[in-house]
Design an enzyme around this catalytic site. Structure first.
Site, PDB file in Angstrom:
ATOM      1  N   GLY A 182       0.761  -1.123   0.028  1.00 41.80           N
ATOM      2  CA  GLY A 182       0.078   0.053   0.036  1.00 41.80           C
ATOM      3  C   GLY A 182       0.743   1.319   0.202  1.00 41.80           C
ATOM      4  O   GLY A 182       0.302   2.183   0.436  1.00 41.80           O
ATOM      5  N   GLY A 183       2.037   1.375  -0.588  1.00 44.88           N
ATOM      6  CA  GLY A 183       3.063   2.335  -0.289  1.00 44.88           C
ATOM      7  C   GLY A 183       2.593   3.676  -1.213  1.00 44.88           C
ATOM      8  O   GLY A 183       2.838   4.397  -0.762  1.00 44.88           O
ATOM      9  N   ASP A 295       9.673   5.447  -8.971  1.00 44.60           N
ATOM     10  CA  ASP A 295       8.829   4.336  -8.492  1.00 44.60           C
ATOM     11  C   ASP A 295       9.480   3.035  -8.848  1.00 44.60           C
ATOM     12  O   ASP A 295       8.884   2.100  -9.432  1.00 44.60           O
ATOM     13  CB  ASP A 295       7.489   4.354  -9.140  1.00 44.60           C
ATOM     14  CG  ASP A 295       6.615   3.543  -8.340  1.00 44.60           C
ATOM     15  OD1 ASP A 295       6.771   3.051  -7.090  1.00 44.60           O
ATOM     16  OD2 ASP A 295       5.547   3.159  -8.920  1.00 44.60           O
ATOM     17  N   ASP A 297      11.034   0.710  -6.627  1.00 41.74           N
ATOM     18  CA  ASP A 297      10.668  -0.265  -5.903  1.00 41.74           C
ATOM     19  C   ASP A 297      12.075  -1.346  -5.831  1.00 41.74           C
ATOM     20  O   ASP A 297      12.769  -1.442  -6.962  1.00 41.74           O
ATOM     21  CB  ASP A 297       9.516  -1.112  -6.166  1.00 41.74           C
ATOM     22  CG  ASP A 297       8.338  -0.161  -6.139  1.00 41.74           C
ATOM     23  OD1 ASP A 297       7.874   0.478  -5.371  1.00 41.74           O
ATOM     24  OD2 ASP A 297       7.797  -0.047  -7.268  1.00 41.74           O
ATOM     25  N   ARG A 322      16.002  -2.388 -10.352  1.00 38.70           N
ATOM     26  CA  ARG A 322      15.330  -1.840 -11.570  1.00 38.70           C
ATOM     27  C   ARG A 322      16.216  -0.518 -12.042  1.00 38.70           C
ATOM     28  O   ARG A 322      15.778   0.265 -13.022  1.00 38.70           O
ATOM     29  CB  ARG A 322      13.778  -1.294 -10.941  1.00 38.70           C
ATOM     30  CG  ARG A 322      12.984  -2.446 -10.733  1.00 38.70           C
ATOM     31  CD  ARG A 322      11.577  -1.678 -10.315  1.00 38.70           C
ATOM     32  NE  ARG A 322      10.441  -2.794 -10.246  1.00 38.70           N
ATOM     33  CZ  ARG A 322       9.298  -2.745 -10.063  1.00 38.70           C
ATOM     34  NH1 ARG A 322       8.782  -1.392 -10.016  1.00 38.70           N
ATOM     35  NH2 ARG A 322       8.477  -3.579  -9.614  1.00 38.70           N
TER      36      ARG A 322
END
Length: 329
Positions: A182-183, A295, A297, A322
């Site tokens: 739920g970040g 984003d 992650d 990433r």
């Protein structure tokens, strides 16, 4: 299912006892019936229909099938996206017979509306004579492996503030380790250990450090935005028994694409954490992308390997980040 079996999962190649096949995260099977020569002969042997399509009124009408099945002695244990757990007898190789279905009775319309990223459940775990599972609305379950009956449940995450559970539990001895997703919804991520013998919480470790904790000074906004700093997880950690450490990838900072609101490195978002499974104490952390504006992650698995570095035998934790780097923190 014992800790000893988990440590020696490779000795049972006919089974798939753990989410990654072993604690180290290798996802490798020693079975060789399917190989480069025989793969062309693969065809469907049978299929088993799982539920997951919901009636009108639910924003996410169907749950996603993202789980890695567990297989023990011819029985497959797999959840659908809503967390319904199926025990399927696949021992004949010719058909799949459903032995039981466990329904966590999730309020689907509500849970799917507050889930940040769809209706997902990535798997279950085995412990003693139980199946350990989670539901989207933040609950952890112990299920009788023979009958599918619920033994106990406990609430861990709170969807009312954007927290959900989506990943397969990591079991170390008698401890189930899960963390909240739920970040994107302004949560402060955490990882939690549950004593499976009692169903009670042993520890909770926040992935975004609070006041006085190491790394909190990397949130330089001056407005305590770490309290909603993201750092959620939705992938299972890996475990090294020699050092008694599990390695957990951590997700994006919040807000994810607006780093101007969160100046500083924003630890421990987009990081790897090395954690004691008994106490939840962080041994060390490594941040892949400080102040991540993309984003990225870094929740994906962190395999543990043995290799040589400059001629010296080393045990490494590796991760394809990433940001384009293969790293060994």
């Amino acid at each position: 299912m014992t800790h000893e079996r988990a440590l020696n999962a490779a000795k049972e190649p006919q089974n798939w006892l753990m989410y990654y096949g072993n604690y180290e995260g290798h996802r490798y099977s020693q079975l060789n019936q399917i190989n480069a020569d025989s793969v062309k002969n693969l065809k469907v042997a049978f299929s088993v229909a799982l539920s997951g399509l919901e009636s009108a009124g639910t924003r996410n009408r169907s749950g996603n099938l993202e789980a890695t099945p567990i297989v023990e002695d011819g029985i497959m244990y797999v959840p659908n996206g809503w967390g319904n757990v199926y025990a399927i007898d696949v021992s004949s190789g010719k058909r799949g017979a459903i032995r039981w279905i466990f329904d966590p009775e999730t309020n689907k319309a509500w849970a799917s509306d507050v889930a940040c990223c769809g209706v997902n459940n990535r798997g279950v775990a085995l412990w003693k004579d139980k199946v350990i599972s989670i539901s989207l609305d933040g609950r952890l379950f112990a299920i009788n492996k023979a009958t599918g009956e619920k033994v106990w449940e406990r609430k861990i995450a709170d969807p009312a503030i954007g927290e959900t559970l989506t990943h397969a539990p990591l079991i170390v001895r008698d401890i189930a380790i899960v963390g909240t997703a739920g970040g994107e919804f302004g949560i402060r991520g955490f990882i939690e250990g549950t004593d499976l013998n009692t169903g009670q919480r042993l520890w909770r470790t926040y992935t975004i450090p609070g006041t006085g904790e190491a790394g909190n000074d990397t949130w330089k906004d001056g407005q305590d935005r770490w309290k909603h700093g993201g750092g959620s997880i939705w992938e299972t950690g890996t475990y090294d028994s020699e050092s008694d450490t599990f390695y957990q990838g951590i997700g994006n900072a919040g807000p994810d694409y607006d780093p101007e609101y969160r100046p500083g490195d924003n630890k421990w978002a987009a990081s790897a954490l090395a954690i004691n499974p008994t106490t939840g104490a962080i041994k060390w952390g490594f941040q892949y992308t400080p102040n991540d504006p993309y984003d990225f992650d870094e929740i994906s698995e962190h395999p543990i390997i043995n290799t040589k570095i400059n001629g010296e035998d080393r045990k490494l934790v590796v991760h394809v980040a990433r940001n384009g780097f293969l790293l060994r923190p």
